[in-house]
Each structure stands twice: as C-alpha cells, then as structure tokens.
Design a protein around this motif. Structure first.
Motif, PDB file in Angstrom:
ATOM      1  N   THR A 191       7.854 -13.167  -8.602  1.00 24.92           N
ATOM      2  CA  THR A 191       6.580 -13.826  -7.981  1.00 24.92           C
ATOM      3  C   THR A 191       5.726 -11.958  -7.427  1.00 24.92           C
ATOM      4  O   THR A 191       4.155 -11.294  -7.684  1.00 24.92           O
ATOM      5  CB  THR A 191       5.787 -14.748  -7.526  1.00 24.92           C
ATOM      6  OG1 THR A 191       6.859 -16.049  -8.205  1.00 24.92           O
ATOM      7  CG2 THR A 191       4.216 -15.266  -7.682  1.00 24.92           C
ATOM      8  N   TRP A 238       5.757  -8.678 -10.011  1.00 22.10           N
ATOM      9  CA  TRP A 238       4.425  -9.072 -10.655  1.00 22.10           C
ATOM     10  C   TRP A 238       3.575  -9.130 -10.671  1.00 22.10           C
ATOM     11  O   TRP A 238       2.433  -8.322 -11.179  1.00 22.10           O
ATOM     12  CB  TRP A 238       4.806 -10.298 -11.307  1.00 22.10           C
ATOM     13  CG  TRP A 238       5.911 -10.728 -12.018  1.00 22.10           C
ATOM     14  CD1 TRP A 238       6.542 -10.028 -12.486  1.00 22.10           C
ATOM     15  CD2 TRP A 238       6.697 -11.718 -12.714  1.00 22.10           C
ATOM     16  NE1 TRP A 238       7.879 -10.548 -13.403  1.00 22.10           N
ATOM     17  CE2 TRP A 238       7.741 -11.875 -13.317  1.00 22.10           C
ATOM     18  CE3 TRP A 238       6.217 -13.675 -12.253  1.00 22.10           C
ATOM     19  CZ2 TRP A 238       8.082 -12.705 -13.912  1.00 22.10           C
ATOM     20  CZ3 TRP A 238       7.040 -14.405 -12.795  1.00 22.10           C
ATOM     21  CH2 TRP A 238       7.725 -14.013 -13.627  1.00 22.10           C
ATOM     22  N   LEU A 295       0.440 -10.077 -12.917  1.00 25.49           N
ATOM     23  CA  LEU A 295       0.031 -11.669 -12.684  1.00 25.49           C
ATOM     24  C   LEU A 295      -0.964 -10.906 -11.694  1.00 25.49           C
ATOM     25  O   LEU A 295      -0.667 -10.386 -10.454  1.00 25.49           O
ATOM     26  CB  LEU A 295       1.423 -12.238 -11.674  1.00 25.49           C
ATOM     27  CG  LEU A 295       0.783 -13.249 -10.873  1.00 25.49           C
ATOM     28  CD1 LEU A 295       0.790 -14.659 -13.218  1.00 25.49           C
ATOM     29  CD2 LEU A 295       2.530 -14.241 -11.386  1.00 25.49           C
ATOM     30  N   GLY A 326      -1.290 -13.001 -16.560  1.00 24.46           N
ATOM     31  CA  GLY A 326      -0.268 -13.441 -16.709  1.00 24.46           C
ATOM     32  C   GLY A 326       0.220 -14.945 -16.630  1.00 24.46           C
ATOM     33  O   GLY A 326       0.871 -15.435 -16.176  1.00 24.46           O
TER      34      GLY A 326
END
Lengths: 232, 512
Positions: free
Chosen positions: A45, A48, A54, B227
């Motif tokens: 995470t 990203w 993200l 995302g």
C-alpha cells in the motif's frame, strides 16, 4: 541533500480498517532503502501511494518535490507485486511499446538486461512463468532512466541463480547511476548487501528506521535485526 | 518526445489489444463469418415469422450484427489485465480512458461499416434499396449504432476499472441497458404489420445509453485516479492477510473451504451420488458469492437487492401495457421475453462460472472431488439470478392479469401460460448455465464461435416464438406434453453429460 521521497503522517484505511498509520519518512536521492515487514504490514500500500496510483487518506507525500500522481510516473518506476503486464503481447512486442510509452526508456539498458536475465523475446507474456513475468517487470522498471525506483518483492518466483544475477543488475542499473530505490521484500538475506538503510514496517507504522551500517556496527545482520523487531 | 508522439504511442498500445497473439487473422475471419451467418439466419427467421416476406431481412440481420459487435469488442478489449498495464504509464487518467474509448469506438465503427455493407448487399439482392420504409429503418439503425456504440465504447473502456471497484454495478447496468436497447430494436423490427420508417424512440434510448456511457467513463477515470481498482488486486494477492478487507469484486471472494470440507466426505463409491453431493456442497459454498459478490451482506438482503432491478423492469412493462387493448398479445410478448431473456442471461451466468474457475485456478483443480459436480454447483449458484428475472417477469404478468380480471378481460389460459413460461424459462436457463459453463471451460475457440452463434440464435427464437411454444404446451394433450418433456430431458441430459465430462477433463489438463 535533496529528498527523493518524503512522507508526512501518511495514513490509509480500507473499509474503516487502518492499513497505514502516521507514516513519516524521508529518503535521500541515491539511497537504496529496504522496506521490510511481515505479511499485511502495509508495504505494498505504501509503495502504491508513493507511486501515485493510490491516494492517501491522510498526510502528504512528495516524490522529487511533487505530489504523487500520473505526472510523477514520468520519473518513478514501479514493479508491482503481481503481474500488470499486457498479456496479449509477446515480451519483444511489449518492449517495443514500452520504448514509445516511456520517454526515459534506454534501449541499451534493455538489451543488456534481456541478455543478463536470459529472456526470450518471442514468448507471449500470458504464457510466462511467475519468475519470467517478474523478470519482464524488472526490465520494464530498470531499463528506464527513472530517478525513483519502487520494487515490490522483486524476487518473486526467481531461482537462486537468477536472484544473484538480478541483484548485480540492480547494483549496475540503480546503484551506479545514483537512482533512489525503495524495495519491499521478504528476501532479506539476498538483498541485505544492497541496502543503505532499512525501514521496518509493523501493523501499518514504522517500527524502526536504521541505516545498514548502524545495524552492522552493533554486530547484527539485517536479517537478525528483522527477527528482533518482529519477534513476538 | 512531443505530445502527439506520446498520444500516438498510447494509441498504438491500445490498438495492439486487437491484434493480440491469441487471436490470429484466421480466428477473426472465422468469427466474422459466424457472426454474418448468425445475423442472416436470425434476420430470415424474424422476417419469415413476422411478415412472411423478405423485406426486413436486411435490417433484422443488421440489428443482430450490431448486437454481436459488442461481443467482438469484449474480446478485443481484453480483460482486467488492461487496467494494470495502463495504470503504470505516465499518462493522465483521462487520456488513458479517452484513448481506450477511441480505440474501441474505431473498432466498433469498423464493425458497423462491415455490417452496413453486408446488409446493403442483402437489400440489393432483394431489390429493396428504393423501399422508403426499409431505407428509413436501415438509416435509423445506422444512426442509432453510431450513437449507442459511443456509449458502448465508453463503458468498455472503463469496465475493467469499474469491475474491481464499489461502482461495479455501473458496468452491469450498462451491459443490461445495451442488451435492453438491442432487444427493444429487434422486438420493434419483429412486430407484425408494416415496417415503420421513423424510429425516434430508438434514438432517445441510444442517446440515453451514450450519456450513461459518458457517466461511466467519468467514474472510471475517478477510480483509476484514486486507485480504487487496486483494492481487489490486494485481496487477490494475499487473501489471508491481516487487513481483513470486507469488500471484494465478483470473482475474488475467497472460497469457504470449511463449507467444502463439511459437505464432502471421501470414499463415496456411487459416482452419481458423489457428483450430487459435490454439486450441493459447491452450491452452498458459492451461493453467497453469487448473490452478493462484494461480500459481507446477508443472503436475504442480497436477494432483495437482486430483485430490485427485475421488479422495476417488470413494473415498467406493466405500466406500458396497462391500457393495452390486446392484453393477450402482451402476455405472449412477456412469455417470449421471459424465455429469450432467461436464455441470454443464463449464457452470461455460464461465463461467470468460467471466470470464477479462472480466478480460483489450481485451487479448484486441486479439490479431491468430481469436477463435473464442481461445475454444476457453481453454475446452479450463478443461475439463481436467472430465476429472479423470470420470477419478476411472472409477477409483472400476474399483476397485469389481475388488472385484466377486474376489467373482466382475463383468460384462464393466459395465467396458465405464464406459469408454464416461468417454469420453462427457469429450467431452460438453469440447463443453459451449466451448458455455457462447460462449453466455455473447454476453451475450444473454434467451437466456441459456433456455439455462441447458436446461443444467440436460440435466444432470438425464444424471443420471437416463445409465446407460441408456451401456448402449444398449454393446449396440447397431456401425453404429448409428457412425451416432449421426457424426450427433451433425455436429450438435455445426454448433451450435458458429454460436455461436462469434456470440461472436467479440460480442467485437469488445460489446453495452453
């Protein structure tokens, strides 16, 4: 020294469950940093978010002074943990497209890496083994002249000999060119000699942030320090 | 590198999906020939069954051809792997979606032009080029396609991004709208009586669909930028991880291995019994995922949500037919719609089973149970939604019949026929789901094109002739009906057994 990656109190939750909590870090340009932690610690995470694919729910991230987004992908290369390569192409066709899609692509590096990693260009990506897909992904990242390289489990499915070849390719393509590398991995032993610094991520928070030299000065290896940090 | 060169690079990349290694020119040519054959046969059937003259063969064939175009697009657009490949590229998300949609639109326009040329040839062969009704309908159909294909291209450009996000339903609704538009047009063409030359309602529907496509594209851009689509990838990567993500995409809900273990015991000697036990265990395991793919909702709530759209559709039908002076015809159309719709819908349920197997991969292959039972179990679970649709249709018909009864215009036969249509549609849909799953699992692409053509053709026959079939079943003598039932059952069981066995073998040794 210029900071390549800066995170300031970054938080991310999914379905009301916290995944990253108040992550603050600063990685200098040219550093090769290991991001270590058990499964589910939040390493992927974080990568990203730094890559800009993200969005964090809290805090701020800066990559080479810019907020991450599609624009920072011009100078950020990400190797995702799982295959995100176009399965409808052969390896050679994909590299032909990649040359046009990435303005910083180096054909010279591509040729060198293809030879080193012993890839067959005529094979369809959809029919590659897991290790071969990882190799194609690595070439896609390393053949670029991206200033920031994010690698998520770069040794997935790779045999021991292949790991040595990839490690030396990473030193040549990243270390010698002064690129910033952040690498999430469980393969601490093989990659230990490459790290300048190690971040230990535990339950979505940074449990320890130490230089490799400082760990070694205490008579420990990164692997044994890992056990110290994460042993119950 | 200039901006134009960058756009061109992205265009070439998106265009490369169409000439992927998996589809050689021979396969594409075969698909075009199959599509042309199916369209022509469907057009002839429609024309003969409605006006007994060949004046609408061309337009009917073209409408079927346009419908088939969206399936070609699905194979060109690839699968969810396209999202990951483009998300890592240094391009604005709007640019990525626009280029994807443009590439899809250009392909669809190519398909449209080919269809227009073929149907013009059919018209010329029948000397109908000067017929104002036929020409008007043909031009309207082309205009509708130009508009609706824009929506289709937008939806397909973001389908993979939406599929893994909480907005997955947008893609499903888009598919439903597209199918609805095509059924609406075919139904309009298949109406008895003279062919109308003006079709404003088609244009309104197509414009609404195009606008819907733009909304989907905007949401897809947002999903890519934020995302959202990655959440599914994370779950796939580590299903057992501590984050305990609650929501998941349709095909990523982890299997309940405990349920499987509870339902299956080793050393079952009777093959048939073992298959039934396996199917039931798999059905229990898969029912929650089939009803509520994103998980964490009760089964009853999932059923309520699933029933909402079919009931709304049934209510719309009731409202449109409320004042109809030919209620008997309305019932016949409803029965045809239930049968044809169930056939089409159940085919997609079969695709969902195949996608689920793809997702489970070697895990499903490694279960120590009969694969035939596994396929049947998953198919029965996926097929539940077919029953929801036909049940909603029957409920709508029941409301209409009650209204007719109050007006003293109801006939007992209409009610009986509706119940027969409900049972036949549900049972045929269930059979078709298992059949579709077993055919698609074999991945014999040449055979699949022919099978797909047959499926669409049969759906068309159900739509058009379903009402008459049901009327015959209601009026025929019991021995005749029983004979047809037994013969159909034996034939259906034999076909299914053959295909299931082949599919089970293909699962153990997949063709590469």
């Amino acid at each position: 020294m210029r900071a390549a990656i800066e995170c300031d109190r970054v938080g991310f939750a999914y379905a009301k469950r916290p995944i990253l909590h108040e992550i603050s870090l600063r990685i200098q340009a040219g550093e090769m940093v290991g991001l270590l932690g058990p499964n589910g610690a939040g390493k992927t995470t974080l990568l990203w978010i730094i890559a800009g694919i993200l969005r964090p729910e809290a805090g701020h991230v800066r990559v080479l002074g810019q907020a991450p987004g599609w624009r920072t992908l011009f100078h950020t290369a990400l190797l995702p943990e799982r295959g995100h390569l176009p399965g409808w192409l052969t390896v050679g066709e994909w590299f032909t497209h990649a040359r046009r899609l990435y303005p910083d692509w180096s054909e010279e590096s591509e040729r060198r890496l293809v030879a080193d990693l012993a890839l067959r260009l005529d094979r369809p990506i959809a029919r590659l083994s897991r290790g071969e897909v990882t190799r194609v992904g690595l070439i896609t990242c390393l053949a670029r002249r991206a200033e920031v390289v994010l690698l998520d489990e770069p040794f997935t499915g790779i045999d021991p000999l292949g790991r040595e070849i990839i490690a030396s390719a990473m030193v040549r393509e990243c270390g010698e060119l002064g690129r910033t590398v952040l690498m999430a991995t469980h393969d601490v032993r093989e990659l230990e000699p490459l790290f300048d610094r190690v971040l230990f991520l535990k339950d979505g928070s940074i449990a320890a942030d130490e230089t490799a030299d400082a760990i070694r000065a205490r008579g420990l290896s990164v692997a044994s320090r890992y056990r110290e940090v994460f042993s119950p | 590198m200039t901006q134009a060169e960058r756009w061109m690079a992205l265009w070439r990349f998106e265009w490369s999906r169409g000439r992927g290694i998996r589809s050689s020119w021979k396969r594409r040519l075969a698909w075009i020939l199959v599509a042309a054959g199916v369209s022509l046969v469907a057009g002839l059937t429609l024309s003969v069954s409605t006006s007994a003259s060949p004046d609408r063969v061309g337009v009917a064939s073209l409408s079927v051809w346009l419908f088939l175009g969206s399936f070609s697009l699905a194979s060109w657009a690839g699968g969810g792997d396209g999202v990951g490949a483009t998300a890592m590229l240094p391009y604005a998300r709007v640019t990525v979606v626009c280029v994807r949609a443009a590439a899809a639109y250009v392909r669809l326009m190519g398909w449209l032009l080919l269809g227009a040329a073929l149907s013009a040839g059919v018209h010329a062969a029948h000397g109908l080029l000067g017929n104002p009704q036929v020409l008007g309908t043909w031009l309207s159909l082309l205009a509708v396609a130009v508009l609706a294909y824009a929506g289709r291209a937008c939806v397909s450009a973001v389908l993979a991004a939406l599929r893994s996000s909480p907005y997955r339903w947008l893609g499903t609704v888009g598919d439903g709208m597209w199918t609805g538009l095509m059924v609406f047009i075919v139904d309009d063409i298949a109406k008895r009586g003279p062919l109308s030359g003006t079709h404003e309602s088609w244009m309104v529907f197509a414009a609404a669909y195009a606008a819907y496509g733009l909304i989907c594209a905007a949401v897809g851009v947002r999903c890519l930028a934020r995302g959202t689509w990655l959440h599914a990838a994370r779950r796939d990567a580590a299903p057992g991880r501590a984050e305990g993500v609650r929501r998941a995409p349709r095909f990523s809900r982890p299997p309940d291995h405990d349920a499987l273990a509870r339902g299956l015991e080793p050393h079952v000697t009777n093959t048939g019994a073992e298959m039934v036990r396996t199917a039931l265990a798999i059905f229990r395991m898969a029912i929650g995922r089939a009803l509520w793919p994103t998980g964490a909702r009760s089964v009853w709530r999932a059923v309520a949500v699933h029933l909402t759209i079919p009931i709304v559709a049934a209510l719309v039908f009731v409202m449109l037919q409320w004042t109809s002076p030919h209620l008997h015809l309305s019932f016949a159309r409803l029965e045809g719609g239930m049968l044809g719709g169930a056939w089409l819908w159940s085919m997609f349920c079969g695709f969902a089973v195949t996608a689920l197997f793809d997702h489970l991969g070697d895990w499903a292959r490694g279960w120590p149970v009969r694969r035939e039972g596994v396929i049947v179990g998953f198919a029965l679970a996926e097929n539940l939604t077919t029953w929801f649709w036909v049940t909603a249709g029957a409920l709508g018909g029941l409301v209409l019949w009650a209204h007719a009864a109050m007006e003293r215009a109801a006939r007992g036969a209409d009610l009986r026929e509706m119940l027969i249509a409900w049972a036949v549609a549900g049972l045929c849909g269930t059979w078709n789901t298992v059949w579709s799953a077993s055919v698609t699992l074999r991945r014999n692409r040449g055979g699949m094109s022919a099978w797909f053509g047959l499926e669409v053709f049969l759906a068309g026959v159900w739509f058009i002739e379903g009402g008459r079939v049901v009327a015959w079943l209601d009026s025929a003598s019991w021995p005749k009906v029983a004979g047809v039932f037994v013969a159909s059952l034996v034939l259906a069981a034999a076909i299914l057994a053959l295909h299931l066995r082949a599919a089970a073998r293909a699962l153990v040794s997949p063709e590469r």
